[in-house]
Enzyme design. Sequence first.
Site, PDB file in Angstrom:
ATOM      1  CD  GLU A  88      -1.231  -0.425   3.330  1.00 35.03           C
ATOM      2  OE1 GLU A  88      -0.041  -0.706   3.404  1.00 35.03           O
ATOM      3  OE2 GLU A  88      -2.135  -1.264   3.444  1.00 35.03           O
ATOM      4  CG  ASP A 136       2.244  -5.585   6.092  1.00 39.30           C
ATOM      5  OD1 ASP A 136       1.145  -5.988   5.637  1.00 39.30           O
ATOM      6  OD2 ASP A 136       2.440  -4.403   6.427  1.00 39.30           O
TER       7      ASP A 136
HETATM    8  C1  BGC Z   1      -0.661  -3.212   5.867  1.00 42.52           C
HETATM    9  C2  BGC Z   1      -0.948  -3.890   7.177  1.00 42.52           C
HETATM   10  C3  BGC Z   1      -2.198  -4.693   7.093  1.00 42.52           C
HETATM   11  C4  BGC Z   1      -2.114  -5.651   5.925  1.00 42.52           C
HETATM   12  C5  BGC Z   1      -3.342  -6.494   5.733  1.00 42.52           C
HETATM   13  C6  BGC Z   1      -0.736  -4.176   4.732  1.00 42.52           C
HETATM   14  O1  BGC Z   1      -0.564  -3.550   3.512  1.00 42.52           O
HETATM   15  O2  BGC Z   1       0.617  -2.634   5.916  1.00 42.52           O
HETATM   16  O3  BGC Z   1      -1.043  -2.917   8.193  1.00 42.52           O
HETATM   17  O4  BGC Z   1      -2.390  -5.365   8.290  1.00 42.52           O
HETATM   18  O5  BGC Z   1      -1.901  -4.914   4.738  1.00 42.52           O
HETATM   19  O6  BGC Z   1      -4.385  -5.782   5.175  1.00 42.52           O
HETATM   20  C1  BGC Z   2      -5.927  -4.653  -0.977  1.00 42.44           C
HETATM   21  C2  BGC Z   2      -6.292  -4.414   0.473  1.00 42.44           C
HETATM   22  C3  BGC Z   2      -5.097  -4.573   1.342  1.00 42.44           C
HETATM   23  C4  BGC Z   2      -3.977  -3.709   0.848  1.00 42.44           C
HETATM   24  C5  BGC Z   2      -2.742  -3.969   1.632  1.00 42.44           C
HETATM   25  C6  BGC Z   2      -4.819  -3.733  -1.377  1.00 42.44           C
HETATM   26  O1  BGC Z   2      -4.426  -3.987  -2.694  1.00 42.44           O
HETATM   27  O2  BGC Z   2      -7.047  -4.498  -1.811  1.00 42.44           O
HETATM   28  O3  BGC Z   2      -7.256  -5.356   0.840  1.00 42.44           O
HETATM   29  O4  BGC Z   2      -5.366  -4.325   2.689  1.00 42.44           O
HETATM   30  O5  BGC Z   2      -3.710  -3.930  -0.535  1.00 42.44           O
HETATM   31  O6  BGC Z   2      -1.642  -3.329   1.097  1.00 42.44           O
END
Ligand code: BGC
Ligand code: BGC
Length: 846
Positions: free
Chosen positions: A531, A330
């Site tokens: 998140e 991840d």
């Molecule tokens: C998240 C995932 C997600 C991935 C891709 C991560 O930061 O925890 O849930 O699938 O980013 O965007």
């Molecule tokens: C990105 C997102 C991504 C996320 C995951 C961000 O910095 O711009 O595209 O899903 O991080 O943690």
Amino acid sequence: MVFKKRILLGVISALVAGGGLLGCADQVEDQVADQQSESVHPHWPALTSGIAKDPEIESRIDALLEKMSLEEKIGQMIQVEIRFATPDEVREYHIGSILNGGGAFPNNNKHASVADWVALADEYYRASVDTSDGGVAIPMIWGTDAVHGHNNVIGATLFPHNIALGAAQNPALMRKIGEATAAEVSATGIEWVFAPTLAVVRDDRWGRTYESYSEDPELVRAYAGELVQGMQGAPGDQELLNGKRVVGTAKHYIADGGTENGIDRGDAIMSEADLIKYHAQGYFSAIEAGVQTVMASFSSWNGEKMHGHKYLMTDVLKERLGFDGFVVGDWAGHQFVNGCSNVSCPQAVNAGLDMFMAPDPNWRELYKNTLAEAKSGEISPARLDDAVRRILRVKLRAGLFEAGLPSTRPHAGDESLIGAAEHRAIARQAVRESLVLLKNNDQLLPLARNQRVLVAGDGADNIGKQSGGWSITWQGTGNENADFPGATSVYGGINEVVAAAGGQVELSVDGSFEEKPDVAVVVFGEDPYAEMQGDIANVNYAGASDLALLKKLRDQGIPVVSLFITGRPLWVNPHINASDAFAVIWLPGTEAGGVADVLFQDEAGNVNFDFTGKLTFSWPGDATPALHNRGESDAAAQFAYGYGLSYGEGMELALLSEESGLQPVSGNGTLAVFNGRALDPWSFEVIDATNTRSTIASSVSELNGIRVQSVDRNVQEDSRRLQWNGQGNAIAGFFANQRTDLSGFVSNQGALIFDVKVDAAPSDAVILGMNCGMDCGAEQPITDLLKGAAQGEWQTLAVDLKCLAEAGGKMDLVLSPFYVRTAGELDMTVHNVRIAQTGAAKVSCG
Ligand code: BGC
Ligand code: BGC
């Protein structure tokens, strides 16, 4: 520079979140080693994947592996992001997979068309199967976060977030949602979805609570398999992975929802029996349904990061649970494993990670290092082949070798699938079934249609707000209604039914009106987050202006219906008291017409759709961080698990307590962080130059890049001497597994104060920082102050908390109030770290 800083903050955050090693890192490792040598815990069931191994596929894999070069094999194991790798690079490095992160679009164009998505898929696909350099043609697989519908795509159907779906308690509906999502995703030429999230969230302060169906594992288990079969097709069925379906992902393995204090990417501290009982249940049904990929969690179990957890990824998941697909990381999560970095982590592969998610420009380095580690044998040939075999197996099962160019596949380019009426109808049904009625005094609801209705509140006509995070953009911020063509706001849905019945609707965010309404519907609640940014310190819904609005309307004798937009249960008693009826509408997504379906009577004046949603998260009776979960510690819940009124129940809700239970935050006196020892809740921890973290418990610790020793200033061992040797970046500071609210000090001239003695001036930049979670914190250079210090003499340094707050520190969410990092040499001793008032800040801001 900014990027580098973010990575460092990330590393620090991982220390914080994975912290609480409580001086027993070694013990935990021993335990894990013991577990590995024994057989797995008896509570893990022996399962088999719903999709049986096909001997023909296995022999095709044998043949491919035979032909592939080591470089090609490593390429399969690296997933790159569309913002950081071109199709040419996919060709050059034989990259096996791409993703688009939240809010990443073709050509960086938020309004990219379906044709743009498919064209980009074609480009990457062509590159992946290009054999002009003599290699083997292996189609890439594209993964995307379609976590509530195809949420990065303009015009897509956005289903309610998982917390709402949980309230619907309808497993069969999950299958329909999975299928509709798969249809929209495959229309854009994408083959793989990073869903479902199977978190069983225990502490609702976590910013990803809304991605969870329930605090109760039973429901998560009932849903997981259904959603997977909706997305992938059912095992044995002709539709299985047939090009109209997509590969699913069970994430985030495991116990992402079980971290201490609901800290994102934190540490789930619990026995193995509890891990299985609470956090594994969804995986069981997902695997039995044939889920083809599993995403490792950022979080730790008892201090050990999941990305490096051999026992759970290999012994349990792949061996005992019979998972024969592949494990993807991840978002560079491998970098937090002890001894790893963003660009090198053989430990993760050896533990069972099959594909690195490498979503930044550093992926090339990761590729090179992994290749070198494979050559040197640090990653064994057998493990490497197993990883590649699993990836190829999934690609073959998904028919990618036969599918041809993405644009030529069954659904590809079909714009009519994006936001299709049938999909929107499913979403609208989901909305109707997810609404939970907490109060309906005097049976105010359902409302007659032909009245004068005031629709107020900042959520009334705000599709971004009602959709929450992971909606077009990553955090769900920065959107306007025009970014959701075809969507219906809460107001839009109400207006439709009332206007058609000859009633009148007035939309007014602030609740002012031209003509006095018969009833007011006020829509308010949480603004979008995802998140990292969504974690909170307590479950208080402040919403003072919303409360004022409710009261203002009621004071004018207008009956008030409150509709609460939220991603988690929050303490909202004052607002409930100020309402005649109160319903939780969660994050309904684009089809909020489902709200009016339930709120209003049918044309004949009968119940149109009843409220059937029930809480699958216990609702708190005060705002304190106490846990409320079904069957345990739920005595203090205001509304228990399963609560939810239906029409005609005639339940009058008496006034609820308005005691939040929160103590006023002190901003006075002195809060000691370290006075000879780290004070509760903090412990003194170091991340050394090899990115290995430890809690410092002994009086001398020799670590990579830094030496730590307890020394005397006034009394025995009342200070810590920190000697950096210039052999790499090392961080030392005070970290906790729980948050401390320092906001009271901020408004009261508070400062972080510490005494320091410099024995050898720094040779490189020295940074003083505070941390409040992943990508949350503030840093200030103190290099010049330390350089200018008289050698061997004590001085007191202070930095205004206000300055840290202005630099991005969320002072109510502090995890680490103090850390120091440098990659250079430095010999300094720290004494007495505290938060207190001062007029003498020495560390200047900026
Ligand atoms: C998240 C995932 C997600 C991935 C891709 C991560 O930061 O925890 O849930 O699938 O980013 O965007
Ligand atoms: C990105 C997102 C991504 C996320 C995951 C961000 O910095 O711009 O595209 O899903 O991080 O943690």
